[in-house]
Motif scaffolding. Structure first.
Motif, PDB file in Angstrom:
ATOM      1  N   PRO A   1       0.795  -1.239   0.000  1.00 43.98           N
ATOM      2  CA  PRO A   1       0.000   0.000   0.000  1.00 43.98           C
ATOM      3  C   PRO A   1       0.826   1.288   0.000  1.00 43.98           C
ATOM      4  N   SER A   2       2.057   1.267   0.519  1.00 47.13           N
ATOM      5  CA  SER A   2       2.880   2.479   0.585  1.00 47.13           C
ATOM      6  C   SER A   2       3.809   2.547  -0.629  1.00 47.13           C
ATOM      7  N   PRO A   3       3.964   3.722  -1.243  1.00 50.06           N
ATOM      8  CA  PRO A   3       4.758   3.819  -2.469  1.00 50.06           C
ATOM      9  C   PRO A   3       6.272   3.824  -2.269  1.00 50.06           C
ATOM     10  N   ARG A   4       6.717   4.141  -1.053  1.00 49.29           N
ATOM     11  CA  ARG A   4       8.161   4.239  -0.818  1.00 49.29           C
ATOM     12  C   ARG A   4       8.547   3.557   0.488  1.00 49.29           C
ATOM     13  N   VAL A   5       9.769   3.037   0.506  1.00 49.13           N
ATOM     14  CA  VAL A   5      10.350   2.447   1.713  1.00 49.13           C
ATOM     15  C   VAL A   5      11.690   3.125   1.963  1.00 49.13           C
ATOM     16  N   LEU A   6      11.883   3.574   3.197  1.00 51.54           N
ATOM     17  CA  LEU A   6      13.147   4.181   3.602  1.00 51.54           C
ATOM     18  C   LEU A   6      13.822   3.252   4.607  1.00 51.54           C
ATOM     19  N   VAL A   7      15.026   2.807   4.279  1.00 58.04           N
ATOM     20  CA  VAL A   7      15.777   1.921   5.163  1.00 58.04           C
ATOM     21  C   VAL A   7      16.871   2.753   5.842  1.00 58.04           C
ATOM     22  N   ILE A   8      16.929   2.671   7.169  1.00 62.64           N
ATOM     23  CA  ILE A   8      17.894   3.429   7.956  1.00 62.64           C
ATOM     24  C   ILE A   8      18.975   2.485   8.473  1.00 62.64           C
ATOM     25  N   GLY A   9      20.233   2.835   8.245  1.00 62.62           N
ATOM     26  CA  GLY A   9      21.341   2.051   8.780  1.00 62.62           C
ATOM     27  C   GLY A   9      21.532   2.317  10.265  1.00 62.62           C
ATOM     28  N   LEU A  10      21.714   1.250  11.039  1.00 63.96           N
ATOM     29  CA  LEU A  10      21.858   1.376  12.496  1.00 63.96           C
ATOM     30  C   LEU A  10      23.294   1.188  12.976  1.00 63.96           C
ATOM     31  N   GLY A  11      24.198   0.836  12.089  1.00 66.93           N
ATOM     32  CA  GLY A  11      25.571   0.575  12.526  1.00 66.93           C
ATOM     33  C   GLY A  11      25.697  -0.819  13.114  1.00 66.93           C
ATOM     34  N   GLN A  12      26.748  -1.023  13.898  1.00 68.21           N
ATOM     35  CA  GLN A  12      27.011  -2.332  14.494  1.00 68.21           C
ATOM     36  C   GLN A  12      26.056  -2.613  15.653  1.00 68.21           C
ATOM     37  N   ALA A  13      25.480  -3.808  15.674  1.00 71.09           N
ATOM     38  CA  ALA A  13      24.534  -4.168  16.733  1.00 71.09           C
ATOM     39  C   ALA A  13      25.184  -4.132  18.105  1.00 71.09           C
ATOM     40  N   LYS A  14      26.461  -4.532  18.190  1.00 72.04           N
ATOM     41  CA  LYS A  14      27.143  -4.585  19.491  1.00 72.04           C
ATOM     42  C   LYS A  14      27.356  -3.199  20.085  1.00 72.04           C
ATOM     43  N   ASP A  15      27.336  -2.170  19.254  1.00 70.58           N
ATOM     44  CA  ASP A  15      27.562  -0.797  19.727  1.00 70.58           C
ATOM     45  C   ASP A  15      26.260  -0.014  19.894  1.00 70.58           C
ATOM     46  N   PHE A  16      25.130  -0.647  19.619  1.00 69.78           N
ATOM     47  CA  PHE A  16      23.873   0.085  19.565  1.00 69.78           C
ATOM     48  C   PHE A  16      23.369   0.421  20.966  1.00 69.78           C
ATOM     49  N   ASP A  17      22.867   1.654  21.126  1.00 71.35           N
ATOM     50  CA  ASP A  17      22.308   2.106  22.400  1.00 71.35           C
ATOM     51  C   ASP A  17      21.204   3.115  22.121  1.00 71.35           C
ATOM     52  N   LEU A  18      20.666   3.707  23.192  1.00 72.30           N
ATOM     53  CA  LEU A  18      19.544   4.626  23.021  1.00 72.30           C
ATOM     54  C   LEU A  18      19.927   5.872  22.225  1.00 72.30           C
ATOM     55  N   GLU A  19      21.154   6.350  22.393  1.00 71.28           N
ATOM     56  CA  GLU A  19      21.568   7.526  21.644  1.00 71.28           C
ATOM     57  C   GLU A  19      21.606   7.231  20.149  1.00 71.28           C
ATOM     58  N   LYS A  20      22.032   6.039  19.794  1.00 70.49           N
ATOM     59  CA  LYS A  20      22.036   5.658  18.369  1.00 70.49           C
ATOM     60  C   LYS A  20      20.612   5.437  17.863  1.00 70.49           C
ATOM     61  N   SER A  21      19.707   5.006  18.747  1.00 69.15           N
ATOM     62  CA  SER A  21      18.303   4.904  18.367  1.00 69.15           C
ATOM     63  C   SER A  21      17.727   6.280  18.067  1.00 69.15           C
ATOM     64  N   ARG A  22      18.073   7.266  18.895  1.00 70.54           N
ATOM     65  CA  ARG A  22      17.640   8.651  18.640  1.00 70.54           C
ATOM     66  C   ARG A  22      18.220   9.155  17.315  1.00 70.54           C
ATOM     67  N   ALA A  23      19.497   8.862  17.086  1.00 68.92           N
ATOM     68  CA  ALA A  23      20.138   9.316  15.851  1.00 68.92           C
ATOM     69  C   ALA A  23      19.456   8.720  14.633  1.00 68.92           C
ATOM     70  N   ALA A  24      19.074   7.450  14.709  1.00 72.73           N
ATOM     71  CA  ALA A  24      18.394   6.802  13.589  1.00 72.73           C
ATOM     72  C   ALA A  24      17.055   7.466  13.310  1.00 72.73           C
ATOM     73  N   ALA A  25      16.302   7.766  14.369  1.00 75.07           N
ATOM     74  CA  ALA A  25      15.010   8.429  14.185  1.00 75.07           C
ATOM     75  C   ALA A  25      15.191   9.825  13.604  1.00 75.07           C
ATOM     76  N   GLY A  26      16.203  10.550  14.074  1.00 75.10           N
ATOM     77  CA  GLY A  26      16.470  11.875  13.531  1.00 75.10           C
ATOM     78  C   GLY A  26      16.869  11.829  12.068  1.00 75.10           C
ATOM     79  N   THR A  27      17.688  10.839  11.710  1.00 74.71           N
ATOM     80  CA  THR A  27      18.067  10.651  10.300  1.00 74.71           C
ATOM     81  C   THR A  27      16.837  10.410   9.435  1.00 74.71           C
ATOM     82  N   ALA A  28      15.921   9.584   9.943  1.00 73.67           N
ATOM     83  CA  ALA A  28      14.701   9.291   9.199  1.00 73.67           C
ATOM     84  C   ALA A  28      13.865  10.550   8.980  1.00 73.67           C
ATOM     85  N   ILE A  29      13.709  11.356  10.023  1.00 73.17           N
ATOM     86  CA  ILE A  29      12.882  12.572   9.906  1.00 73.17           C
ATOM     87  C   ILE A  29      13.492  13.543   8.899  1.00 73.17           C
TER      88      ILE A  29
END
Length: 331
Positions: free
Chosen positions: A69-97
């Motif tokens: 149903p949606s015409p576009r998909v945006l994929v966001i890179g999260l980096g390395q899983a072992k280094d992932f934390d809440l700050e990187k989660s915020r960064a991913a959301a900001g990148t998406a916006i």
């Protein structure tokens, strides 16, 4: 921007753009895998061609050509899983916006970032998405003739697990409260000094008290003098905009309170010891500490922690004038 939480499979939702994510060096799985299968393996193909690796801050835009149903998909890179934390989660959301703004998207659907392989708690990840999305979309356009507001008006967070909806909604609500309070502080700092005067900060405090159930007291010159705050009076005595001392309180009066103190000099010209012209326009920011206290008290009023909190702001405008304090004066 209005942020809501819905249960379901993201590939089945209709929006201008769907937002999914991928850790560096991994294949599409979970929600990203479901979307990838639904659009004919385009995410996997981009990985195989080396066009997308999932590095932190990396984005990949795909067109679904009517497969979902949606015409576009945006994929966001999260980096390395072992280094992932809440700050990187915020960064991913900001990148998406930011990417959604470039696309001119008015509504979008997203998954939370890092609740699977990133092992983040659902409520914390939801809070991170709300905070980062609202702050990334922030604009200060009150003095512009044309509207430059962020085009994204609706963001839906899609959670497939019904048992996690309550946590996600609690996180979104908390993130909204904190981000909106931060935006209030940003607005106050961005206003010109001629508008954001000590009296303006006092009116803002009273409005917050009324809307958030806080206790508020504002002292004018007479009240400030009665308490012996002669230095505050001296700073403001050269200005037509007279000083105010602002006190906001939340919570029960039991035990030692948590106290925030903010400097509220709404414009600091230096008075008779005039500062250089270069950079004078940014002296309106000398009230940023007071703005931060007002923002903090706005968030506290919304979140209602069971602790006494006080916010204190000494506000004045430091200007040259016939009545300005002189170097060497005894206060």
């Amino acid at each position: 921007m209005h942020i809501t939480v819905l249960q379901g499979e993201i590939q089945k939702k209709a929006a201008d753009v769907l937002v999914v994510n991928l850790f560096n060096g991994t294949r599409p799985s979970g929600a990203a895998g479901a979307v990838d299968r639904a659009i004919g393996g385009q995410i996997a193909a981009a990985i195989d061609l080396g066009d997308f690796r999932g590095k932190s801050g990396e984005t990949l835009l795909l067109y679904t050509q009517g497969r979902i149903p949606s015409p576009r998909v945006l994929v966001i890179g999260l980096g390395q899983a072992k280094d992932f934390d809440l700050e990187k989660s915020r960064a991913a959301a900001g990148t998406a916006i930011s990417a959604l703004a470039r696309l001119g998207a008015k509504n979008a659907a997203t998954i939370l970032h890092g609740t699977g392989a990133g092992k983040l708690p659902v409520a914390a990840a939801a809070q991170a998405v709300a905070e980062a999305s609202l702050l990334a979309a922030y604009r200060f356009d009150g003095y512009r003739a044309c509207d430059r507001s962020h085009p994204l008006k609706k963001l839906r967070v899609i959670e497939i697990d019904r048992s996690k909806l309550k946590e996600a909604r609690q996180g979104i609500q908390r993130g909204n409260s904190i981000a909106e309070a931060t935006c209030l502080a940003r607005d106050l700092i961005n206003h010109p000094g001629g508008d954001a005067t000590p009296a303006y900060l006092a009116r803002t405090a009273r409005r917050l008290a009324k809307s958030q159930g806080l206790r508020c007291q504002v002292l004018d010159e007479k009240g400030i003098k009665r308490l012996g705050m002669h230095a505050l009076l001296a700073v403001g005595q050269g200005s037509a905009n007279k000083p105010r001392f602002i006190a906001l309180e939340h919570g029960p009066k039991n035990g030692a309170p948590l106290v925030f103190v903010g400097k509220g000099i709404t414009f600091d010209s230096g008075g008779l010891s005039l500062k250089p012209a270069r950079g004078m326009e940014i002296q309106k920011r000398d009230m940023a500490g007071g703005a931060a206290v007002l923002g903090a008290m706005a968030a506290i009023g919304r979140l209602k922690p069971n602790v006494e909190v006080r916010g204190l702001i000494a506000s004045a405008e430091n200007m040259p004038g016939g009545n300005a304090v002189r170097p060497g004066d005894v206060l």
